[in-house]
Write an enzyme that holds these catalytic residues in place. Structure first.
Site, PDB file in Angstrom:
ATOM      1  N   PRO A  67       0.831  -1.213   0.000  1.00 42.79           N
ATOM      2  CA  PRO A  67       0.000   0.000   0.000  1.00 42.79           C
ATOM      3  C   PRO A  67       0.867   1.264   0.000  1.00 42.79           C
ATOM      4  O   PRO A  67       2.012   1.262   0.456  1.00 42.79           O
ATOM      5  CB  PRO A  67      -0.798  -0.117   1.305  1.00 42.79           C
ATOM      6  CG  PRO A  67       0.061  -0.965   2.195  1.00 42.79           C
ATOM      7  CD  PRO A  67       0.749  -1.943   1.294  1.00 42.79           C
ATOM      8  N   ASP A  68       0.264   2.338  -0.496  1.00 41.90           N
ATOM      9  CA  ASP A  68       0.957   3.630  -0.552  1.00 41.90           C
ATOM     10  C   ASP A  68       0.771   4.370   0.769  1.00 41.90           C
ATOM     11  O   ASP A  68       0.036   5.358   0.860  1.00 41.90           O
ATOM     12  CB  ASP A  68       0.396   4.460  -1.718  1.00 41.90           C
ATOM     13  CG  ASP A  68       1.074   5.813  -1.852  1.00 41.90           C
ATOM     14  OD1 ASP A  68       2.256   5.925  -1.470  1.00 41.90           O
ATOM     15  OD2 ASP A  68       0.420   6.761  -2.313  1.00 41.90           O
TER      16      ASP A  68
END
Length: 296
Positions: A67-68
């Site tokens: 995930p960012d």
């Protein structure tokens, strides 16, 4: 003798002094950077190319299936940046999110400068990172501007490469705050040493962006202003120039292009139990071999 990587990074300032707008493209791997470096558009009236590269935390995280949310540290991303710079000649701007823990920031910036990174863009948010394009649909928090200034000063005190730039990314509009709030933050950050300002929005209407830039440029005609038109992609570069922008970053398009192409190929192979039908959309093996051999 001046480090050759520093010469590459200094080109960003030269470009800002010589061009109406500096055109930067996201690259998430050495091969995508080679494509970006060699891409040219030419007709009887114009010649266009990309002036440099953008290292995106979003694409660096996604390509690793993560995930960012700043799960990748700056040091983890540096290896890929080094690989990109080994096969290209143009300057690279790095997205460093919030900069991470202030206790680690100095060490990371020293490493980036030593590798010839031309500039970093650091956003004034805090807490667990959420991608800005979520806007107000998720909880995001802006950093106290005086605390953000401490990070700016820490970076500015590292003088390995005098041409290294720090650009402050202001998240006020992302979080539903006013243009005036963004302008106040820009004023504070510039007075404390930033070399440029990035103003961002999650809206597809850039009215607030242009309202900001119009007021900003009245006071800071010589401070580079950065646009990242991911959400307002209908806006052309000549309009950005008209409103005072000096750098445009196409921040994720190269990576976003890869997913549908790979998925289409995978589904074609599954459907046809062979790869023949997919071949018409693929680069030939001979072309790949020639591309890489030219770079050795």
């Amino acid at each position: 003798r001046l480090n050759s990587k520093f010469v590459k990074s200094s080109n960003l300032k030269r470009l800002l002094n010589s061009k109406k707008i500096v055109r930067i493209l996201e690259t998430h791997s050495p091969i995508s950077a080679i494509i970006a470096e060699n891409a040219k558009y030419k007709n009887k009236k114009v010649f266009r190319e990309f002036d440099g590269f953008w290292s995106s935390s979003l694409t660096d995280s996604t390509i690793l299936g993560k995930p960012d949310n700043e799960i990748l540290s700056i040091s983890e991303r540096l290896n890929k940046i080094t690989q990109i710079m080994d096969v290209t000649t143009k300057p690279l701007i790095m997205d460093i999110d919030t900069g991470g823990k202030i206790e680690h920031l100095q060490s990371h910036i020293i490493s980036l400068q030593n590798q010839g990174v031309a500039a970093v863009i650091m956003e004034d948010k805090k807490g667990l990172k959420k991608n800005s394009l979520f806007g107000t649909s998720v909880k995001q928090y802006q950093e106290d501007p005086n605390k953000f200034v401490k990070k700016i000063k820490l970076i500015k005190n590292i003088n390995i490469n005098r041409d290294f730039m720090i650009i402050a990314r202001i998240e006020s509009l992302i979080l539903g705050k006013s243009v005036n709030d963004a302008l106040k933050r820009a004023d504070l950050y510039i007075k404390n040493g930033v070399d440029g300002i990035m103003i961002h929005t999650a809206k597809n209407n850039p009215a607030d962006i242009f309202k900001f830039s119009k007021k900003f440029k009245k006071n800071y005609t010589n401070v580079p202003l950065v646009a990242v038109p991911s959400s307002y992609s209908q806006i052309k570069e000549d309009q950005l120039i008209k409103y005072g922008f000096n750098i445009v970053i196409y921040a994720n398009q190269m990576f976003r292009a890869t997913y549908p192409a790979m998925l289409k190929t995978a589904l074609s192979i599954l459907k046809n139990t062979r790869s023949l039908e997919a071949e018409k959309n693929l680069m030939s093996i001979k072309s790949i071999l020639n591309l890489i051999s030219e770079k050795k």
